[in-house]
Design an enzyme around this catalytic site. Structure first.
Site, PDB file in Angstrom:
ATOM      1  N   ASP A 154       0.819  -1.221   0.000  1.00  0.00           N
ATOM      2  CA  ASP A 154       0.000   0.000   0.000  1.00  0.00           C
ATOM      3  C   ASP A 154       0.856   1.275   0.000  1.00  0.00           C
ATOM      4  OD1 ASP A 154      -2.413   1.372   0.091  1.00  0.00           O
ATOM      5  OD2 ASP A 154      -3.198   0.251   1.790  1.00  0.00           O
ATOM      6  N   GLU A 187      -0.920   1.782  -5.058  1.00  0.00           N
ATOM      7  CA  GLU A 187      -0.465   3.160  -4.913  1.00  0.00           C
ATOM      8  C   GLU A 187      -1.498   4.105  -5.483  1.00  0.00           C
ATOM      9  OE1 GLU A 187       1.460   6.161  -7.372  1.00  0.00           O
ATOM     10  OE2 GLU A 187       0.278   4.423  -7.893  1.00  0.00           O
ATOM     11  N   GLY A 189      -2.663   4.786  -8.289  1.00  0.00           N
ATOM     12  CA  GLY A 189      -2.493   5.469  -9.571  1.00  0.00           C
ATOM     13  C   GLY A 189      -1.899   6.857  -9.456  1.00  0.00           C
ATOM     14  N   ASP A 209      -9.863   3.903  -3.645  1.00  0.00           N
ATOM     15  CA  ASP A 209     -10.581   2.681  -3.259  1.00  0.00           C
ATOM     16  C   ASP A 209     -11.985   2.619  -3.848  1.00  0.00           C
ATOM     17  OD1 ASP A 209      -8.344   2.430  -1.716  1.00  0.00           O
ATOM     18  OD2 ASP A 209      -9.418   2.077   0.161  1.00  0.00           O
TER      19      ASP A 209
HETATM   20  C1  GLA Z   1      -5.917   1.423   1.364  1.00  0.00           C
HETATM   21  C2  GLA Z   1      -6.087   0.443   0.228  1.00  0.00           C
HETATM   22  C3  GLA Z   1      -7.219  -0.513   0.533  1.00  0.00           C
HETATM   23  C4  GLA Z   1      -6.941  -1.247   1.824  1.00  0.00           C
HETATM   24  C5  GLA Z   1      -6.678  -0.252   2.959  1.00  0.00           C
HETATM   25  C6  GLA Z   1      -6.149  -0.928   4.219  1.00  0.00           C
HETATM   26  O1  GLA Z   1      -7.020   2.274   1.485  1.00  0.00           O
HETATM   27  O2  GLA Z   1      -6.296   1.113  -0.973  1.00  0.00           O
HETATM   28  O3  GLA Z   1      -7.421  -1.425  -0.522  1.00  0.00           O
HETATM   29  O4  GLA Z   1      -5.820  -2.083   1.649  1.00  0.00           O
HETATM   30  O5  GLA Z   1      -5.719   0.731   2.590  1.00  0.00           O
HETATM   31  O6  GLA Z   1      -5.912  -0.035   5.258  1.00  0.00           O
END
Ligand code: GLA
Length: 407
Positions: A154, A187, A189, A209
């Site tokens: 992440d 990351e 994008g 997300d």
């Molecule tokens: C980010 C990622 C998610 C998830 C959360 C976990 O937001 O994009 O897919 O992995 O972190 O904290």
């Protein structure tokens, strides 16, 4: 004696060479089709523990997901204790995983699945657990010793960190640890990983997300989770960067997490049209028959997993009705009609009046000259040929997905 030594030495060299070759091949073979699996985040966030997850592994197998091609079982954020141990090693939260992570990985493997885990390029994960920054090689060795097959990495708490360097370092650390692992760059994008990550990992997130909403984003205060349609619209301009071993990742699936049946079906179909990684995120212990039928539709999955590895594209758009095309091997095509409007619409598509050109797949089709047979991948019925115009009603937020094969 000398002769014996020579023979042994040669045998040893040959076996080392072929072993190295096999090992190298294994790394190279990762993600030749988009990875398929399940991840804990979309339903459980950090509320995970061993009993819950073992139940999920069992449900994964019982639901038919494994047999439909899903392979990875991935723990997302929240699996760790808040501190590293005295040697700087990460530790599985002893309350959540009283038997440790190796035991859990063994359980996943014993069911014929592969095991994935999560960490972050920053100093802490997004949920505040210890990040990997500065511990790349040590963490990779630990994961390899546990039998990890997939690492999602992440991008939180990375203020002064260069994205390309950070992901390249972790990629090298995985190689050095010696166990082939899918490396999933998460990351969002921000630094256009499609331009530089082809040899760094097998997939890279392209957006913020996802959330279980069809066409409305969800505000989380300082940032928003994107709807399925919002994410879909961001994939077209970067389709040329996807291919076997390096995929655009429009984020995990929200099928079974609250959208309507049609919306779930549309979301799944479109992710398959995009050659997206198929990482389910629903509670498999409570999976409904409808959700199961979506996630395990082998003919739709075959579109995603097609060995040509071409990401589909938007071919047509008018008044909320869109057509997506994905070139497939053997000169066949997947066609997905999407109704993103909130009213029922009528599809009338006279193939003979259309040509289809795609430089990426080197496609140049004149439907006036070439005839295709058509199969509806959701009703699982052969429905004639492209010699006749295609007519069908399509509900709001729904899709009709066809496979066209050259006659
Ligand atoms: C980010 C990622 C998610 C998830 C959360 C976990 O937001 O994009 O897919 O992995 O972190 O904290």
């Amino acid at each position: 004696m000398m002769k014996y030594f020579k023979v042994t030495l040669i045998a040893l060299l040959i076996s080392t060479a072929s072993y190295t070759h096999l090992f190298a091949q294994k790394f190279e073979e990762l993600g030749q089709t988009p990875p398929m699996g399940w991840n804990s985040w979309n339903t459980f966030q950090t509320k995970i523990d061993e009993p819950l997850l073992k139940g999920m592994v069992d449900a994964y197998v019982a639901s038919g997901m494994r047999d439909a091609g899903y392979t990875y079982f991935v723990l997302d954020d929240g699996w760790m204790a808040m501190d590293r141990d005295n040697n700087g090693n990460l530790v599985a939260d002893p309350k959540k995983f009283p038997n440790g992570m190796k035991e859990f990985a063994d359980y996943v493997h014993s069911k014929g699945l592969k095991f994935g885990i999560y960490n972050c390029a920053g100093t802490k994960t997004c949920a505040g657990y210890p990040g990997t920054h500065g511990y790349e090689y040590q963490d990779a060795r630990l994961y390899a010793s546990w039998g990890v097959d997939y690492l999602k990495f992440d991008w939180c708490n990375t203020d002064s960190i260069n994205a390309r360097d950070a992901y390249t370092t972790m990629s090298k650390a995985i190689r050095a640890a010696g166990r082939p692992m899918i490396f999933s760059l998460c990351e969002w994008g921000n630094h256009q990983p499609w331009l530089w990550a082809k040899n760094v990992g097998q997939l890279w997130r392209t957006t913020s997300d996802i959330h279980a909403g069809f066409d409305k984003d969800l505000s989380n205060g300082s940032w928003s989770s994107y709807s399925v349609m919002h994410i879909l619209d961001l994939q077209n301009p970067i389709r040329q960067y996807a291919g076997p071993g390096h995929w655009n990742d429009p984020d995990m699936l929200e099928v079974g997490n609250g959208m309507t049946y049609s919306e779930d079906k549309a979301h799944f179909s479109l992710w398959c049209m995009l050659a997206a990684p198929l990482i389910a995120g629903n509670d498999l212990r409570k999976i409904s028959e409808q959700t199961k039928a979506i996630l395990t539709n082998k003919e739709v999955i075959a579109v995603d997993q097609d060995s040509l590895g071409v990401q589909g594209f938007k071919y047509y758009s008018f008044d909320g009705l869109e057509i997506y095309v994905k070139p497939l091997k053997d000169n066949s095509l997947a066609i997905c009609f999407l109704n993103r409007s909130s009213r029922q619409q009528n599809i009338y598509f006279d193939w003979k009046e259309h040509t289809l050109v795609d430089a990426i797949a080197k496609l140049d089709i004149d439907f006036g000259k070439t005839n295709y047979s058509m199969r509806d991948l959701w009703t699982k019925k052969d429905i004639g040929t492209t010699a006749k115009a295609f007519k069908q009603t399509i509900g709001a937020h729904d899709v009709v997905m066809l496979k066209l094969s050259k006659q």
